[in-house]
Motif scaffolding. Structure first.
Motif, short mmCIF file in Angstrom:
data_model
loop_
_atom_site.label_atom_id
_atom_site.label_comp_id
_atom_site.label_asym_id
_atom_site.label_seq_id
_atom_site.Cartn_x
_atom_site.Cartn_y
_atom_site.Cartn_z
N ALA A 41 -2.72 1.50 0.47
CA ALA A 41 -2.05 2.50 -0.34
C ALA A 41 -1.59 3.69 0.50
CB ALA A 41 -2.96 2.97 -1.48
N GLU A 42 -2.42 4.14 1.44
CA GLU A 42 -2.03 5.27 2.28
C GLU A 42 -0.91 4.88 3.24
OE1 GLU A 42 -2.69 8.14 1.69
OE2 GLU A 42 -4.58 8.14 0.59
N TRP A 43 -0.94 3.64 3.72
CA TRP A 43 0.16 3.19 4.58
C TRP A 43 1.45 3.12 3.79
CZ3 TRP A 43 2.12 -2.05 6.35
CH2 TRP A 43 2.90 -1.91 7.51
N LEU A 44 1.38 2.61 2.56
CA LEU A 44 2.55 2.60 1.69
C LEU A 44 3.08 4.01 1.47
CD1 LEU A 44 4.53 1.79 -0.56
CD2 LEU A 44 2.58 1.55 -2.10
N SER A 45 2.18 4.95 1.18
CA SER A 45 2.60 6.33 0.94
C SER A 45 3.31 6.91 2.16
CB SER A 45 1.39 7.20 0.59
OG SER A 45 0.76 6.75 -0.59
N TRP A 46 2.73 6.72 3.33
CA TRP A 46 3.30 7.30 4.55
C TRP A 46 4.61 6.61 4.93
CZ3 TRP A 46 4.14 11.29 7.10
CH2 TRP A 46 4.37 11.32 8.47
N VAL A 47 4.66 5.29 4.85
CA VAL A 47 5.91 4.58 5.16
C VAL A 47 7.00 4.98 4.17
CG1 VAL A 47 7.03 2.32 5.30
CG2 VAL A 47 4.76 2.65 6.29
N GLY A 48 6.62 5.15 2.89
CA GLY A 48 7.59 5.59 1.89
C GLY A 48 8.15 6.96 2.20
#
Length: 354
Positions: free
Chosen positions: A261-268
């Protein structure tokens, strides 16, 4: 203060998207809302798609803005500006704006038939929770301002340290793997002050990443050059999140899901900044208007969405008509409130309007 049109435009679009986002909350399938109708799976999917990136982007952009503001302001002037532009509107919003949401929530969920003033008094009493659905106190959507003020002030010591290091020789050039690896920072800070699923530590991390990383021209140019790749990655990760959320399997993965979820947030966030730099880096009359209006629009919008939803659900059973009614009425009333407030000096001070 240095201003980049794409940052203003990106922030304005994010604020405007809150109208459909919070309208979809009326029909979501995984939590209650101030006014709630039947579940529309497509609207739940929209929320699940946007949610991991939405507020993370807002805090990252706030960090970028702080970096530019401090190019010409002292830390003392910056702190005073945060009091005027964030803390004062937060207090005023809690007194004048948020109680409208709890009033309609009381009427909708609990059959409240009393007057607004009686319910207004109840707003300042403790409820069974902080949701506001039972008429008690809630920060509502203004939790963002509370977090932003705390984070802005708490970041000052780190900003002082960062300024000292900025005087040293420049660090090696940024690369995509280095940027991707920074997702570990919000992941490690996520457990800090996690209040109702809104982690002060996580948002603090995104603010700092905005201040120290995304404010750099070299990083912005890199993100613009690879914005298509980042967008594809972010969309694939977000679609996977939709599957997880709608199937109710989020809690089965524990720490692995938190890391994803944090990787998704940062990549987003990286993708949106890259897209903004590539496609939104131009000024326009509408853009300048929204740059001035986006903050008060945020303050006003959700109360009008809730009010419009309350009456829409009683006027028609057709979901399409309800949604159209909510979007149009809430937007018109929000812009009207901004226009009225912006024309009076005291109101400008109270609602943080420049």
């Amino acid at each position: 203060m240095r201003r980049l049109p794409f940052m203003d435009n990106l922030r304005s679009i994010a604020v405007l998207m809150l109208f459909p986002y919070h309208t979809c909350m009326v029909y979501n399938g995984f939590e209650s809302f101030y006014v709630k109708d039947g579940v529309v799976p497509a609207f739940s999917a929209f929320i699940a798609f946007c949610h991991p990136v939405y507020m993370q982007l807002m805090f990252a952009l706030a960090g970028v803005s702080a970096s530019y503001a401090l190019e010409r302001r002292s830390l003392g002037a910056y702190a005073l500006e945060r009091v005027k532009r964030v803390l004062v509107p937060l207090i005023v919003g809690l007194l004048l704006i948020v109680p409208m949401q709890t009033y309609y929530a009381e009427r909708f969920h609990n059959g409240y038939t009393g007057g607004y003033l009686a319910q207004y008094a109840k707003f300042f009493t403790p409820g069974p929770d902080w949701s506001g659905y039972h008429g008690g106190f809630t920060p509502g959507h203004l939790w963002f301002l509370a977090y932003l003020f705390v984070i802005s002030i708490a970041a000052i010591p780190l900003i002082v340290v960062g300024r000292k290091r900025a005087a040293q020789p420049s660090s090696p050039a940024w690369t995509l793997p280095k940027l991707f690896a920074l997702a570990i920072i919000p992941l490690l800070m996520q457990p800090i002050a996690d209040i109702g699923g809104k982690s002060l530590g996580e948002f603090f991390a995104f603010f700092l990443l905005g201040y120290f990383v995304l404010s750099r021209g070299a990083v912005q140019r890199l993100l613009a050059n690879i914005s298509l790749f980042l967008t594809i990655c972010a969309c694939l990760l977000a679609c996977l999140n939709v599957v997880f959320v709608l199937r109710g399997s989020v809690g089965h993965w524990g720490l692995w899901f938190d890391a994803y979820a944090e990787w998704l947030s940062w990549v987003g966030v990286l993708a949106l900044v890259g897209l903004g730099r590539r496609h939104l880096n131009r000024e326009s009359a509408i853009g300048r208007y929204l740059a001035r209006a986006s903050f008060p629009i945020y303050v006003f919008h959700q109360s009008f969405v809730v009010m419009a939803a309350y009456y829409a659900l009683s006027l028609t059973a057709a979901t399409a008509l309800q949604v159209a009614f909510i979007l149009v009425i809430s937007f018109v009333l929000t812009i009207a409130a901004y226009e009225i407030a912006s024309r009076h000096r005291v109101a400008r001070i109270l609602f943080g309007i420049k």
